[in-house]
Scaffold this motif. Structure first.
Motif, short mmCIF file in Angstrom:
data_model
loop_
_atom_site.label_atom_id
_atom_site.label_comp_id
_atom_site.label_asym_id
_atom_site.label_seq_id
_atom_site.Cartn_x
_atom_site.Cartn_y
_atom_site.Cartn_z
N LEU A 90 104.28 65.97 81.03
CA LEU A 90 105.37 65.73 80.10
C LEU A 90 106.40 64.83 80.78
O LEU A 90 106.82 65.10 81.90
CB LEU A 90 106.05 67.04 79.70
CG LEU A 90 105.40 67.86 78.57
CD1 LEU A 90 106.15 69.17 78.39
CD2 LEU A 90 105.37 67.09 77.27
N VAL A 91 106.79 63.74 80.08
CA VAL A 91 107.78 62.83 80.64
C VAL A 91 108.81 62.47 79.58
O VAL A 91 108.49 62.36 78.39
CB VAL A 91 107.13 61.53 81.18
CG1 VAL A 91 106.25 61.81 82.38
CG2 VAL A 91 106.34 60.81 80.09
N TRP A 92 110.03 62.31 80.01
CA TRP A 92 111.09 61.78 79.17
C TRP A 92 111.17 60.28 79.38
O TRP A 92 111.19 59.81 80.53
CB TRP A 92 112.43 62.40 79.52
CG TRP A 92 112.67 63.78 78.97
CD1 TRP A 92 112.55 64.96 79.65
CD2 TRP A 92 113.08 64.11 77.64
NE1 TRP A 92 112.86 66.01 78.82
CE2 TRP A 92 113.19 65.52 77.58
CE3 TRP A 92 113.36 63.36 76.50
CZ2 TRP A 92 113.57 66.19 76.43
CZ3 TRP A 92 113.74 64.02 75.34
CH2 TRP A 92 113.84 65.42 75.32
N LYS A 93 111.24 59.51 78.30
CA LYS A 93 111.56 58.09 78.43
C LYS A 93 113.02 57.92 78.03
O LYS A 93 113.41 58.16 76.89
CB LYS A 93 110.69 57.21 77.54
CG LYS A 93 111.01 55.74 77.75
CD LYS A 93 110.11 54.80 76.98
CE LYS A 93 110.46 53.36 77.33
NZ LYS A 93 109.64 52.39 76.58
N VAL A 94 113.82 57.52 79.01
CA VAL A 94 115.24 57.28 78.79
C VAL A 94 115.45 55.77 78.78
O VAL A 94 115.02 55.07 79.71
CB VAL A 94 116.08 57.93 79.90
CG1 VAL A 94 117.55 57.53 79.77
CG2 VAL A 94 115.93 59.45 79.86
N GLU A 95 116.08 55.26 77.73
CA GLU A 95 116.31 53.82 77.66
C GLU A 95 117.61 53.50 76.96
O GLU A 95 118.13 54.31 76.18
CB GLU A 95 115.15 53.14 76.94
CG GLU A 95 114.92 53.56 75.51
CD GLU A 95 113.73 52.88 74.90
OE1 GLU A 95 113.39 51.76 75.34
OE2 GLU A 95 113.12 53.45 73.98
N LEU A 96 118.12 52.31 77.28
CA LEU A 96 119.33 51.84 76.65
C LEU A 96 119.08 51.72 75.15
O LEU A 96 118.10 51.13 74.71
CB LEU A 96 119.72 50.47 77.23
CG LEU A 96 121.13 49.97 76.96
CD1 LEU A 96 122.17 50.89 77.58
CD2 LEU A 96 121.29 48.55 77.51
N SER A 97 119.95 52.32 74.36
CA SER A 97 119.73 52.38 72.91
C SER A 97 119.69 50.99 72.30
O SER A 97 120.33 50.05 72.79
CB SER A 97 120.85 53.19 72.24
OG SER A 97 120.86 54.52 72.73
N THR A 98 118.94 50.87 71.20
CA THR A 98 118.76 49.58 70.54
C THR A 98 120.10 48.97 70.16
O THR A 98 120.32 47.77 70.28
CB THR A 98 117.89 49.75 69.28
OG1 THR A 98 116.64 50.35 69.65
CG2 THR A 98 117.66 48.42 68.61
N GLY A 99 121.02 49.78 69.69
CA GLY A 99 122.32 49.28 69.28
C GLY A 99 123.16 48.74 70.41
O GLY A 99 124.20 48.11 70.19
N LYS A 100 122.72 49.01 71.67
CA LYS A 100 123.48 48.57 72.83
C LYS A 100 122.80 47.40 73.54
O LYS A 100 123.20 47.02 74.63
CB LYS A 100 123.65 49.73 73.82
CG LYS A 100 124.38 50.94 73.25
CD LYS A 100 125.83 50.63 72.96
CE LYS A 100 126.55 51.88 72.44
NZ LYS A 100 127.98 51.59 72.15
N GLN A 101 121.77 46.81 72.93
CA GLN A 101 121.01 45.78 73.61
C GLN A 101 121.84 44.54 73.92
O GLN A 101 121.53 43.79 74.84
CB GLN A 101 119.80 45.38 72.75
CG GLN A 101 118.73 46.48 72.66
CD GLN A 101 118.16 46.83 74.01
OE1 GLN A 101 117.84 45.96 74.81
NE2 GLN A 101 118.03 48.12 74.28
N ASN A 102 122.88 44.28 73.13
CA ASN A 102 123.72 43.11 73.38
C ASN A 102 124.90 43.43 74.29
O ASN A 102 125.75 42.58 74.54
CB ASN A 102 124.23 42.55 72.05
CG ASN A 102 123.10 42.00 71.20
OD1 ASN A 102 122.16 41.42 71.73
ND2 ASN A 102 123.20 42.17 69.89
N ALA A 103 124.97 44.65 74.76
CA ALA A 103 126.06 45.04 75.64
C ALA A 103 125.82 44.47 77.04
O ALA A 103 124.74 43.99 77.37
CB ALA A 103 126.16 46.56 75.69
N ASN A 104 126.83 44.55 77.87
CA ASN A 104 126.73 44.08 79.24
C ASN A 104 125.77 45.00 80.01
O ASN A 104 126.03 46.19 80.17
CB ASN A 104 128.11 44.09 79.89
CG ASN A 104 128.08 43.53 81.31
OD1 ASN A 104 127.05 43.06 81.78
ND2 ASN A 104 129.22 43.59 81.98
N LYS A 105 124.67 44.45 80.48
CA LYS A 105 123.65 45.25 81.18
C LYS A 105 123.80 45.21 82.69
O LYS A 105 122.97 45.78 83.41
CB LYS A 105 122.26 44.78 80.77
CG LYS A 105 121.98 44.87 79.28
CD LYS A 105 120.57 44.42 78.98
CE LYS A 105 120.27 44.49 77.49
NZ LYS A 105 121.08 43.51 76.72
#
Length: 276
Positions: free
Chosen positions: A165-180
């Motif tokens: 079992l694994v969790w995939k944690v990722e930057l939300s789609t709505g934040k893709q244009n944010a400063n990464k």
């Protein structure tokens, strides 16, 4: 007179033995039946799908995850997404083939990291990776408002007790244009131990600042992995960046898992991924 009493005693003993031999087993069986019949009993039962009762080594879990990830298509980062088909999260109705990577509906033992705990766990593990020197200290913590988390099951279909079992944690789609800058883009986290199997992170580093051999040494210790070596790929052009180094870990049934440490220049993105 004494002899007569003695003979009578032996006769009674013989008769008693004969009666017990004939009547005893039937009576004993009937007694056992009465104890079982018309009674509801409960016994613990381990099924093939209850994989968390079956312990896998760290090397075997890594191998299984790599095989399952190879059977699904999901972008790992902005740049690598350009070369892959974005199919989104896939939830299989039926498991087919040898390996499957499916959205989990939390049918494990309940000991896995919950959705309320996953972001705190991720931050704790990021802190450990920083202390080990695997990640720079400038990497920011994940925030619940900016990230999403989905629980997946990596399953060996012919032997479903082999599962991770694994969790995939990722930057939300709505934040893709944010400063990464200095942010984690995505990671796969062991839902049992919290360890990070792989990650993609923006940094202020350059490839010349990174020592892949040192990172893989520390990461393998952190993960509890054994039996690894540097690995030269047959087709180095398969990678979307020239900045990478590959390593091979022993896996299940004589197989092996390839782990890649790489870097996307221009966007300064450091990644550690298991083979796909």
């Amino acid at each position: 007179m004494k002899r007569s009493k003695k003979n009578l005693f032996f006769l009674l003993v013989a008769v008693l033995v004969m009666v017990l031999a004939v009547w005893g087993p039937e009576k004993l069986a009937r007694y056992k039946d009465d104890m079982i019949l018309n009674q509801i009993t409960a016994e613990p039962m381990e099924t093939e799908t209850e994989g968390y009762r079956y312990s896998m080594s760290s090397n075997d879990k890594l191998y299984l995850l790599s095989k399952c990830l190879s059977n699904q298509v999901q972008p790992e980062s902005d740049l690598s997404a350009m070369t892959r088909t974005n199919s989104g999260d896939m939830d299989y109705q039926e498991l087919t083939g040898t390996y499957a990577f499916v959205v989990s509906h939390k049918d494990g033992t309940g000991r896995e990291i919950s959705d309320e705990e996953v972001f705190d766990t991720c931050n704790q593990e990021l802190g450990i990776l920083k202390e080990l020197g695997i990640l720079p200290n400038t990497v920011k913590d994940v925030q619940t408002t900016a990230y999403s988390a989905v629980l997946y099951s990596a399953i060996d279909v012919p032997a479903p007790r082999n599962n991770v079992l694994v969790w995939k944690v990722e930057l939300s789609t709505g934040k893709q244009n944010a400063n990464k800058k200095n942010r984690l883009l995505d990671a796969y986290i062991d839902a049992d131990t919290g360890k990070l199997y792989e990650f993609y992170v923006r940094t202020e580093l350059s490839w010349s600042d990174i020592n892949p051999d040192e990172i893989i040494e520390k990461w393998s210790t952190y993960m509890g992995l054994e039996e690894w070596e540097a690995y030269e790929p047959v087709n180095p052009l398969a990678e979307t960046t020239p900045c990478f180094r590959k390593y091979r870990f022993a896996g299940m049934d004589g197989g092996y898992t390839v782990v890649t440490i790489g870097f996307y220049e221009g966007i300064n993105e450091l990644f550690l991924k298991v083979s796909k």
